[in-house]
Design a protein around this motif. Sequence first.
Motif, mmCIF file in Angstrom:
data_model
loop_
_atom_site.group_PDB
_atom_site.id
_atom_site.type_symbol
_atom_site.label_atom_id
_atom_site.label_comp_id
_atom_site.label_asym_id
_atom_site.label_seq_id
_atom_site.Cartn_x
_atom_site.Cartn_y
_atom_site.Cartn_z
ATOM 1 N N ASN A 1 -3.533 5.620 2.333
ATOM 2 C CA ASN A 1 -2.833 4.743 1.095
ATOM 3 C C ASN A 1 -3.107 5.758 -0.292
ATOM 4 O O ASN A 1 -4.025 6.383 -0.114
ATOM 5 C CB ASN A 1 -3.576 3.451 1.015
ATOM 6 N N SER B 1 -4.264 4.409 -2.930
ATOM 7 C CA SER B 1 -5.416 3.767 -3.344
ATOM 8 C C SER B 1 -6.338 3.912 -2.146
ATOM 9 O O SER B 1 -6.163 3.198 -1.119
ATOM 10 C CB SER B 1 -5.461 2.360 -3.891
ATOM 11 N N ARG C 1 -7.467 0.293 -1.038
ATOM 12 C CA ARG C 1 -6.801 -0.214 -0.237
ATOM 13 C C ARG C 1 -6.864 0.463 1.271
ATOM 14 O O ARG C 1 -6.641 -0.576 2.124
ATOM 15 C CB ARG C 1 -5.307 -0.126 -0.907
#
Lengths: 156, 354
Positions: free
Chosen positions: B213, B215, B218
């Motif tokens: 991901n 992020s 995340r």
Amino acid sequence: MVLIHTLCSLLSYVAFLVAFIIGLLFLMQERQLKRKTMGALFHRLPSLDLLDRINFLAISAGFGLLSIGLGCGLVGSRVILGRWWVADPKEVAALGLWACYLLLWIVRLRSTLRGHRVALLSVLGFTLVLFTFLGASWLLPTSHPYQSTLRRVSVS
Amino acid sequence: MHIVLVGMNYRSAPVEIRERLAFRREQLADALATLRGRVGLHEAAILSTCNRIEIYAGVPTLDGTIDRLQQFLSAHSHLALDGLVPQLYCYTEPHSIRHLFSVTSGLDSMVLGEAEILYQVKHAYQWAKEHGATGKALNTLFQRALNTAKAVRSQTAIGHGATSVGSVAVELAEKIFGRLSQASVLLIGAGTLGELTLTRLVDRGVTRLHIMNRSPDRAAGLAAGYGATPQPFNELAASLQQVDIIITSTNAPSAIIARAEVAAAMRLRHQHPLCLIDLGVPRNIDPAVSRLENVYLFNIDDLQGLVAHSHEQRQQALGQSQAIIEEKVDRFLDWWREELSPCDPSSLGPVAAP
């Protein structure tokens, strides 16, 4: 010796026939996956991975049998005719066939090619088998027709 | 002996009512005892799933059986009889028989032809039998229903094809790799559909999972939920060489996987097949990738098209399935008339319909 030669050669053709059929199934299945059209056969065919593995197995078996068959043929020729190599069209065709399947076997073993192209080549390779098996027997003059093989078997 | 059915399903009643009527497994023993005691049934079986609650009963005479069954359900669900009765359907033979055969074959299911109901019926029957609640009529009825369902499933296309995006993706991956237990999967992005597809793959035995991901937090969060390895986004090129299946489900404005990257990876992975499932809109993977050898790319339209195709195929198998069921119902009725018939069969019919 001649009997082993005939038997192994014929069995190698059977193995190449299996590789041909499996290769054809692979190409059909792959075409459906690429085109996203799942026809009636889609649910019945095994996975591409399995087809690819069976195809390789058939090519390996066929190549091994053909090698034995050719080896026995050479020795048989030496024993019966006194010469290793008589340059009979069928001999030349069989040697070509052997070289082609050797190449195919090596590229698949080393994973240079896999899947689609190996399947395609095993389908195309079978035309060479047919040529060696039928073409060289019927279309070209040869010392290899089966009648004479049988005669030789009975002589030896 | 009459075979009576009282019940409700997702068509006749909303989930708020169904959940109050549902029987938990631990309630079955008491419920079956009550049915055979106070309600006065000779034989009883309860089929309780999220989509339907049905009571099958064997009684020598109909006399008020249906009223008593409705009262029993009202008491069980703590719903007023007046409110409950319009949501229930009540059938006697031959309709009750035909209904069970159709239900077991998946013809009455929300997703036409689903197989889960076959096992649910089997369990409902086994539990009733274990509690000694079934006899000659229901034993034969349920055994024939299960046989009918098996015949319908094997002789028609009613159960063919996958019926959700996630299960279609699994089916395609299995067509490429065979068994998936050895396959490794990379999920890029955190779209719901991507996660759903990942769950389906995990159901099929995939254990080597990677999650990527933009992020990192995340990715770590999602990975923890699935026992997966989180991977930083800049390792995409390396992952392309290693994993077998990649699911992309990001809202990136343009493709995140280009043709050249995949082509390079295919050489390094010795042409080992690669399955790419692109669930992003706009698409996350350059469509030209699908022209590469041994690369299988499916986008959301492909998957949805296959889902629609399965539904269509199942719909087409409906007539053939119904014909098999009719034949099996007729055969059951022949047996029933000979062995159990209480009266002239011509007087039979539905008692009430919802």
